[in-house]
Write an enzyme that holds these catalytic residues in place. Structure first.
Site, PDB file in Angstrom:
ATOM      1  CE  LYS A 156     -27.050 -13.876  18.857  1.00 34.92           C
ATOM      2  NZ  LYS A 156     -28.289 -13.167  19.147  1.00 34.92           N
ATOM      3  CB  SER A 165     -30.146 -11.174  21.195  1.00 34.00           C
ATOM      4  OG  SER A 165     -29.393 -12.357  21.271  1.00 34.00           O
TER       5      SER A 165
END
Length: 628
Positions: free
Chosen positions: A201, A415
């Site tokens: 991430k 995402s």
């Protein structure tokens, strides 16, 4: 001027014997035919000649001219423009190209390319639309003054690609740039307080690091390698079969770029070197006809007249008049373009850019589901994500639909963009789509240091150990960080659960352990996502529409109307909703600031974060990733 030394009368007397020698008659020049007013020599009057010229022009083979330039986003636009032609978006351009393919009066397509700011997803959509024109047996020409990689790849889809003598081909490969703001924030006395779930991430790295992490570098290299080999190298090999290039030779060509027009022609990178007028003159020869007519701005909507009174101006600002909806069967295409946030979203005229408002999108999905003429829904996504809460609200609206919903991914659906796709019956991505990034992070920008540096002081009176969780003045305390960590972990687990549920319903055999290996914030191209089971099919928006029809029990080949949602808002609508605001408050970003080196990047980076500042937990693609 030459003058005779003899008087004119004497000169005339000397010439008379010569003219009548041997009794030959004096030669005479035929007198011009007297033409009656409105007529020409030969008996044709002006009106007839004009009619002949008109007929000749009508017989000329028509070539549809379409200009492609700028940031062609997919945000739905109003049906009318303010003091000019209606605004065009990406879909408008695609529709015009497809119209040329079906128009019997059009014999060819002329793509006039400027700087085309699209990702590999939308680039593939454009190439597919051009392919329809060629499949209809029509010629396609492309022209670009100085093509970069994206314009060049689009030009390759034409039958003939030309550049001017002073131009060149900037084919130099693919590059990813990640800009880091950690030290810039420190200089401003601002701290980024961060929590993240997933080693990949990388969305928070520009705020917390000054170099790429091993994991983030790994995934960016993977994206770059896949798109470089498939979207550039393989595309060039396929588009230039006469050159018989191998992939290795193409890589060598790219490594030696850029090229002048002359060198590009020698290598076979372009078909012709010509200025626009000379290039267009060759269209007739290419088609084997006597004459062609280039139809400028083919099928482009015309502008409306300027208002002549204040009342007319008010009517114009209120937006286009609503047309009665037909009762024919439809497929609703619901657009989710931009960062995802709670509320209305939409285009921000003070800041620029577009945001997907959960409230607006949920309403659009419900509207499509309730409409009896809508038989299926396509959720068209071009979003890097944003607020976890807003993404979840949209996901719920999708899974609650009674009608089949198919996701269509454009340049980016990662995402939060992937989150809202998970509830669809089927996911269709472009080969070059950036998707996945199943991961969560918590972030708040702490401005207390800046306030203190500026001479401000903040005193706190609080009840509750974790009352400062949402304060932008102070970083998280140990207790607040612990509570936020639990929250972020819980939301990440929910993300995984819902992704697994969606993939299982789509018929993909994927275990939780297997999905966790694909998650952790890892970003994939559409091709990689298809191989890993994160998407079901590769294809364009048209492919997704066909799949939606199939799921609704309708023949995919049957033509249905397209209902575009959400409807574009007028300026008055935005004012009524209190939507004309900047994420930095009521003050717009000055135009001069945008001209500073790196300022535009910083604004693009900060705007989605600040627009979702009230939602501390985010599902968002890595910021600062710029493909060149």
């Amino acid at each position: 001027m030459i003058r005779s030394s003899l008087p004119a009368a004497a000169l005339g007397l000397l010439l008379v014997p010569l003219l009548f020698a041997d009794d030959k008659p004096l030669p005479t020049k035929p007198m011009p035919e007297k033409v009656a007013p409105g007529k020409e020599a030969g008996g044709k009057d002006a009106a007839t000649k004009k009619a002949d010229d008109t007929a000749k022009k009508a017989d000329a083979a028509q070539v549809a001219h379409i200009r492609l330039n700028g940031d062609l986003d997919e945000t739905p636009v109003a049906g009318e423009g303010l003091f000019g032609p209606p605004p065009e978006n990406f879909r408008s351009k695609i529709d015009r190209i497809k119209k040329a393919a079906k128009d019997a009066t059009v014999k060819g397509l002329y793509l006039d390319l400027g700087t085309v700011s699209v990702g590999f997803g939308r680039l593939n959509e454009l190439k597919a639309a051009v392919g329809e024109v060629k499949a209809a047996g029509k010629k396609v020409w492309a022209y670009c003054e100085d093509p970069n990689t994206k314009e060049y790849l689009l030009g390759l889809s034409a039958d003939v690609f030309a550049i001017p003598e002073g131009g060149g081909v900037n084919l130099v490969g693919l590059r990813a740039e990640v800009t880091f703001y950690k030290h810039a924030l420190e200089n401003l006395k601002i701290k980024a307080d961060v929590l993240k779930m997933g080693d990949y991430k990388g969305a928070v790295e520009p705020f917390t690091r000054d170099t790429l992490s091993k994991e983030n570098r790994e995934q960016i290299e993977s994206l770059l390698d896949d798109n470089y080999e498939q979207e550039i190298v393989a595309a060039l090999v396929a588009a230039r079969p006469a050159r018989k290039w191998t992939p290795e030779q193409v890589r060598g060509v790219i490594d030696n770029g850029p090229y002048t027009a002359k060198k590009a022609a020698e290598l076979g990178l372009v078909d012709r070197v010509a200025y626009p007028d000379a290039f267009e003159e060759q269209f007739a020869k290419d088609l084997g006809v006597e004459e062609t007519k280039v139809v400028r701005g083919y099928e482009k909507a015309k502008g409306q007249d300027l208002p002549t009174s204040p009342f007319a101006l008010l009517e114009m600002l209120s937006g286009p008049k609503k047309k009665a909806e037909s009762r024919k069967d439809k497929v609703a295409v619901v657009y989710a373009v931009g960062g995802i946030e709670s509320g209305k979203g939409g285009v921000n005229p003070l800041m620029g850019g577009n945001a997907v408002g959960s409230e607006t999108l949920v309403e659009a999905i419900k509207e499509a589901d309730k409409n009896p003429t809508v038989k299926a829904i396509v959720l068209r996504i071009d979003s890097p994500g944003g607020s976890a809460l807003a993404s979840d609200m949209i996901w719920h609206a999708v899974v609650s639909c009674k009608k089949p919903v198919v996701a269509s991914m454009g340049d980016t659906a990662a995402s939060g963009g992937y989150y809202i796709a998970m509830g669809c019956k089927k996911i269709v991505a472009e080969p070059g789509t950036i998707t996945g990034s199943i991961g969560v992070f918590g972030l708040k920008l702490v401005t207390g240091g800046l306030e203190e540096w500026a001479g401000m002081k903040t005193e706190v009176i609080a009840r509750g150990k974790n009352s400062g969780v949402n304060s932008s003045t102070f970083a998280w305390t140990d207790s607040e960080r612990k509570a936020m960590t639990i929250t972020v972990q819980d939301i990440y687990d929910t993300f995984i659960d819902k992704a697994l549920e969606g993939r299982t319903k789509a018929g993909v055999k994927l275990t939780r352990e297997g999905l966790l290996k694909l998650a952790g914030g890892h970003v994939w191209t559409g091709r990689q996502a298809k191989a890993n089971g994160l998407v079901d099919q590769l294809g364009t928006l048209d492919v997704a529409v066909a799949e939606a029809k199939k799921l609704a029990g309708i023949d995919p080949a049957k033509e249905l109307e397209i209902l575009v949602l959400p409807k574009a808002q007028s300026i008055f609508d935005k004012l009524a909703d209190g939507d004309l605001k900047s994420p930095f408050g009521a003050v717009a970003i000055p135009a001069e600031l945008r001209l500073l080196p790196g300022a535009d990047k910083a604004i693009k980076l900060a705007a989605p974060l600040l627009r979702t500042q009230r939602d501390a937990v985010k599902v968002m693609l890595p910021f600062g990733l710029e493909w060149k």
